[in-house]
Scaffold this motif. Structure first.
Motif, PDB file in Angstrom:
ATOM      1  N   ALA A 151       0.866  -1.191   0.000  1.00 47.88           N
ATOM      2  CA  ALA A 151       0.000   0.000   0.000  1.00 47.88           C
ATOM      3  C   ALA A 151       0.896   1.232   0.000  1.00 47.88           C
ATOM      4  N   PHE A 152       0.374   2.307  -0.550  1.00 50.91           N
ATOM      5  CA  PHE A 152       1.133   3.563  -0.607  1.00 50.91           C
ATOM      6  C   PHE A 152       0.211   4.725  -0.263  1.00 50.91           C
ATOM      7  N   ALA A 153       0.727   5.628   0.532  1.00 49.56           N
ATOM      8  CA  ALA A 153      -0.030   6.843   0.843  1.00 49.56           C
ATOM      9  C   ALA A 153       0.755   8.026   0.285  1.00 49.56           C
ATOM     10  N   ALA A 154       0.233   8.646  -0.754  1.00 50.47           N
ATOM     11  CA  ALA A 154       0.903   9.824  -1.305  1.00 50.47           C
ATOM     12  C   ALA A 154       0.510  11.039  -0.456  1.00 50.47           C
ATOM     13  N   PRO A 155       1.434  11.976  -0.264  1.00 49.67           N
ATOM     14  CA  PRO A 155       1.106  13.165   0.534  1.00 49.67           C
ATOM     15  C   PRO A 155      -0.200  13.804   0.059  1.00 49.67           C
ATOM     16  N   GLY A 156      -0.965  14.296   1.000  1.00 49.95           N
ATOM     17  CA  GLY A 156      -2.195  14.983   0.640  1.00 49.95           C
ATOM     18  C   GLY A 156      -3.415  14.096   0.636  1.00 49.95           C
ATOM     19  N   GLY A 157      -3.225  12.756   0.569  1.00 50.72           N
ATOM     20  CA  GLY A 157      -4.392  11.901   0.733  1.00 50.72           C
ATOM     21  C   GLY A 157      -4.763  10.979  -0.420  1.00 50.72           C
ATOM     22  N   LEU A 158      -3.879  10.786  -1.403  1.00 48.42           N
ATOM     23  CA  LEU A 158      -4.152   9.780  -2.434  1.00 48.42           C
ATOM     24  C   LEU A 158      -3.602   8.457  -1.922  1.00 48.42           C
ATOM     25  N   ILE A 159      -4.498   7.492  -1.719  1.00 47.99           N
ATOM     26  CA  ILE A 159      -4.105   6.245  -1.064  1.00 47.99           C
ATOM     27  C   ILE A 159      -4.346   5.053  -1.979  1.00 47.99           C
ATOM     28  N   PHE A 160      -3.318   4.208  -2.079  1.00 51.23           N
ATOM     29  CA  PHE A 160      -3.348   3.058  -2.989  1.00 51.23           C
ATOM     30  C   PHE A 160      -3.139   1.788  -2.172  1.00 51.23           C
ATOM     31  N   THR A 161      -3.973   0.789  -2.428  1.00 51.14           N
ATOM     32  CA  THR A 161      -3.755  -0.488  -1.743  1.00 51.14           C
ATOM     33  C   THR A 161      -3.917  -1.625  -2.744  1.00 51.14           C
ATOM     34  N   THR A 162      -3.068  -2.621  -2.625  1.00 57.27           N
ATOM     35  CA  THR A 162      -3.116  -3.719  -3.598  1.00 57.27           C
ATOM     36  C   THR A 162      -4.222  -4.714  -3.253  1.00 57.27           C
ATOM     37  N   ARG A 163      -4.610  -5.486  -4.257  1.00 58.43           N
ATOM     38  CA  ARG A 163      -5.560  -6.578  -4.012  1.00 58.43           C
ATOM     39  C   ARG A 163      -4.950  -7.558  -3.013  1.00 58.43           C
ATOM     40  N   GLY A 164      -3.641  -7.772  -3.133  1.00 60.71           N
ATOM     41  CA  GLY A 164      -2.960  -8.712  -2.223  1.00 60.71           C
ATOM     42  C   GLY A 164      -3.117  -8.315  -0.770  1.00 60.71           C
ATOM     43  N   LEU A 165      -3.059  -7.027  -0.488  1.00 63.57           N
ATOM     44  CA  LEU A 165      -3.207  -6.570   0.900  1.00 63.57           C
ATOM     45  C   LEU A 165      -4.666  -6.683   1.351  1.00 63.57           C
ATOM     46  N   LEU A 166      -5.593  -6.325   0.452  1.00 59.50           N
ATOM     47  CA  LEU A 166      -7.006  -6.432   0.830  1.00 59.50           C
ATOM     48  C   LEU A 166      -7.402  -7.890   1.103  1.00 59.50           C
ATOM     49  N   ARG A 167      -6.720  -8.815   0.410  1.00 59.69           N
ATOM     50  CA  ARG A 167      -7.020 -10.240   0.632  1.00 59.69           C
ATOM     51  C   ARG A 167      -6.556 -10.717   2.012  1.00 59.69           C
ATOM     52  N   CYS A 168      -5.749  -9.916   2.692  1.00 58.90           N
ATOM     53  CA  CYS A 168      -5.349 -10.255   4.072  1.00 58.90           C
ATOM     54  C   CYS A 168      -6.440  -9.869   5.072  1.00 58.90           C
ATOM     55  N   CYS A 169      -7.525  -9.265   4.565  1.00 60.69           N
ATOM     56  CA  CYS A 169      -8.592  -8.793   5.454  1.00 60.69           C
ATOM     57  C   CYS A 169      -9.760  -9.775   5.430  1.00 60.69           C
ATOM     58  N   ARG A 170     -10.222 -10.138   6.619  1.00 59.97           N
ATOM     59  CA  ARG A 170     -11.358 -11.058   6.723  1.00 59.97           C
ATOM     60  C   ARG A 170     -12.629 -10.349   7.164  1.00 59.97           C
ATOM     61  N   SER A 171     -12.522  -9.050   7.409  1.00 63.63           N
ATOM     62  CA  SER A 171     -13.706  -8.310   7.880  1.00 63.63           C
ATOM     63  C   SER A 171     -13.576  -6.850   7.455  1.00 63.63           C
ATOM     64  N   GLU A 172     -14.696  -6.151   7.522  1.00 62.89           N
ATOM     65  CA  GLU A 172     -14.673  -4.709   7.235  1.00 62.89           C
ATOM     66  C   GLU A 172     -13.778  -3.994   8.242  1.00 62.89           C
ATOM     67  N   ASP A 173     -13.794  -4.463   9.483  1.00 64.89           N
ATOM     68  CA  ASP A 173     -12.972  -3.833  10.515  1.00 64.89           C
ATOM     69  C   ASP A 173     -11.481  -3.929  10.137  1.00 64.89           C
ATOM     70  N   ALA A 174     -11.098  -5.066   9.545  1.00 64.21           N
ATOM     71  CA  ALA A 174      -9.706  -5.252   9.136  1.00 64.21           C
ATOM     72  C   ALA A 174      -9.364  -4.360   7.939  1.00 64.21           C
ATOM     73  N   ALA A 175     -10.291  -4.286   6.984  1.00 65.38           N
ATOM     74  CA  ALA A 175     -10.050  -3.429   5.812  1.00 65.38           C
ATOM     75  C   ALA A 175      -9.985  -1.957   6.240  1.00 65.38           C
ATOM     76  N   ALA A 176     -10.839  -1.586   7.208  1.00 66.82           N
ATOM     77  CA  ALA A 176     -10.795  -0.217   7.723  1.00 66.82           C
ATOM     78  C   ALA A 176      -9.433   0.053   8.369  1.00 66.82           C
ATOM     79  N   ALA A 177      -8.878  -0.972   9.016  1.00 71.49           N
ATOM     80  CA  ALA A 177      -7.575  -0.817   9.670  1.00 71.49           C
ATOM     81  C   ALA A 177      -6.474  -0.545   8.643  1.00 71.49           C
TER      82      ALA A 177
END
Lengths: 155, 316
Positions: free
Chosen positions: B139-165
């Motif tokens: 995942a990458f956070a560009a200054p100012g608030g453009l945020i990028f996350t890979t499918r691979g990282l989202l697949r590590c999430c089993r709940s909305e709470d985890a994705a929110a984290a």
């Protein structure tokens, strides 16, 4: 680090500077600053103030500041405001004064749209299409409220 | 050295040679002083009165030294926004966006929810979220608030709470301005000097070219940190701590973060070019988070929340 959350908050305060005081003149430091009826993102949006608009601080509640200006009175989040005056059209002779001032901030100078255009000219492979598309995505207040309600997300 | 001898010496060696030596030496000395502007003014007054440099060069030094006192904190939110846009564009030269509409919309709703609950909900251009079509855990956070996350990282999430984290952690990098801190201080000095010095009277042409070079180098500093070297461990731990605060503020169980890290721990491959390279180990992150989340039980999301999470992530 015994209290990481406290540490993070302190670091944040150091980044953002000190609190505003009553009557202080503040400037909107975001493209479009939302003024709300209550000190909360759940508050009704009463108006949107463009970058550089000056408002007077009328109150403070946590991270929210009561503001009055440009015909609107309500609450804005502290992160949308700066105590610097934002100058839009600095005379060439004054640029140095503004560039090194702690009280003034220059709009459209430094790393700006002009510099981004120059960067694009030098780096023709850089593609901003998706950046522009990302920025075009918005979430309305109504959508966010529905999202919170439907997911039973409650503080 | 008598003054006539000194003049001869200067004539031989060239004023610029001495100036070139004197300016950085004086600047280096000045960088350690609190009253830098005043000392610089004094220093350049001495130098000009002694004929070591012209009045114009002296003024330039004074202004440069004022700029030396500036740091990333003097980058305005507007400038941060433009830096972030280009950082994002560079990231998108390496990764393709994943554009499945349901997932894209969900990540923006969830990300905005996290951003609003953070200590810095407002940035110049606002927060915006994009999924990257990659199996990497990144995942990458560009200054100012453009945020990028890979499918691979989202697949590590089993709940909305985890994705929110995941998203709250990236928002925290923006909040704490970790990207801007990756810019070398000398770049900010250069930018302010170009902007503030006498050349501003004729800003354009060469000045714009110089400023654009500083801009390019600043973006490269950030990309190098995001992609290769990573933020410092303390910055990652601070972002985890801020993310826990955000999750609590908005009403998600902060154990979403520990759940996600536990899955990441099993999936990260040693030697990988993703979080395996740029982040502290998930074990160490979990260890640091534990005391902050001890009062929370396991994530037990309401059925409607879990159902929409599964629906949105179905194809991710």
């Amino acid at each position: 680090m015994k209290h990481p959350i406290l540490f993070a908050c302190m670091a944040w305060l150091m980044v953002m500077g000190s609190a505003a005081v009553y009557g202080e003149t503040l400037s909107v430091q975001v493209k479009s600053g939302e003024v709300r009826s209550t000190p909360s993102f759940l508050g009704k949006i009463l108006g949107r103030l463009p970058y550089g608009t000056q408002v007077a601080a009328t109150g403070e509640r946590g991270d929210w500041l009561g503001v009055s200006g440009a015909g609107v009175r309500g609450w804005m989040h502290r992160s949308a405001l700066t105590d610097k005056k934002i100058v839009f059209k600095a005379g060439a002779a004054n640029v140095n004064q503004y560039a090194t001032s702690d009280e003034l901030s220059l709009a459209g100078k430094g790393f700006s749209e002009e510099v981004e255009d120059a960067y694009k000219a030098r780096n023709p492979k850089a593609d901003f299409t998706w950046i522009d598309r990302m920025e075009a995505v918005t979430v309305s207040q109504a959508e966010m409220l529905r999202f919170l309600r439907e997911g039973a997300v409650r503080p | 050295m008598k003054s006539t001898d000194r003049r001869e010496f200067l004539g031989l060696a060239g004023k610029w040679t001495l100036g070139a030596l004197a300016v950085p030496t004086l600047s280096a000395f000045l960088s350690g002083c609190e009253t830098m502007g005043e000392v610089a003014a004094l220093g350049s007054n001495i130098a000009t009165s002694q004929g070591w440099m012209t009045e114009q060069q002296g003024q330039s030094l004074t202004r440069s030294a004022q700029a030396v006192g500036k740091t990333f904190q003097d980058i305005t939110p507007e400038q941060e926004y433009y830096i972030g846009r280009t950082v994002g564009a560079v990231i998108l030269q390496k990764y393709r966006p994943y554009t499945e509409p349901a997932a894209a919309r969900y990540v923006n709703l969830l990300g905005q929810t996290a951003a609003r609950a953070s200590a810095r909900p407002e940035t110049f251009g606002g927060y915006h979220f994009l999924i990257l079509d990659s199996d990497e855990i990144n995942a990458f956070a560009a200054p100012g608030g453009l945020i990028f996350t890979t499918r691979g990282l989202l697949r590590c999430c089993r709940s909305e709470d985890a994705a929110a984290a995941v998203l709250a952690h990236e928002v925290a990098h923006v909040q704490l301005q970790h990207g801007l801190r990756a810019i070398r201080a000398s770049r900010i000095t250069s930018a302010l000097t170009i902007l503030g010095a006498e050349s501003a009277k004729t800003f354009g042409g060469q000045d714009l070219a110089d400023l654009t070079s500083v801009f390019e180098n600043s973006v490269s500093d950030i990309i190098e940190t995001l992609v290769n070297s990573g933020y410092s461990k303390s910055q990652e731990y601070a972002s985890d701590a801020a993310a826990v605060g955000t999750l609590r503020n908005v009403g998600y169980n902060p154990n979403g973060l520990t759940d996600m890290l536990a899955i990441m721990r099993r999936r990260l491959k040693p030697g990988g070019l993703d979080f395996a390279k740029t982040h502290p180990s998930p074990e160490n992150r979990i260890e640091r988070i534990q005391p902050m989340v001890s009062g929370f039980g396991p994530v037990d999301a309401p059925s409607a929340r879990q159902a929409r999470f599964r629906a949105a992530m179905r194809n991710v």
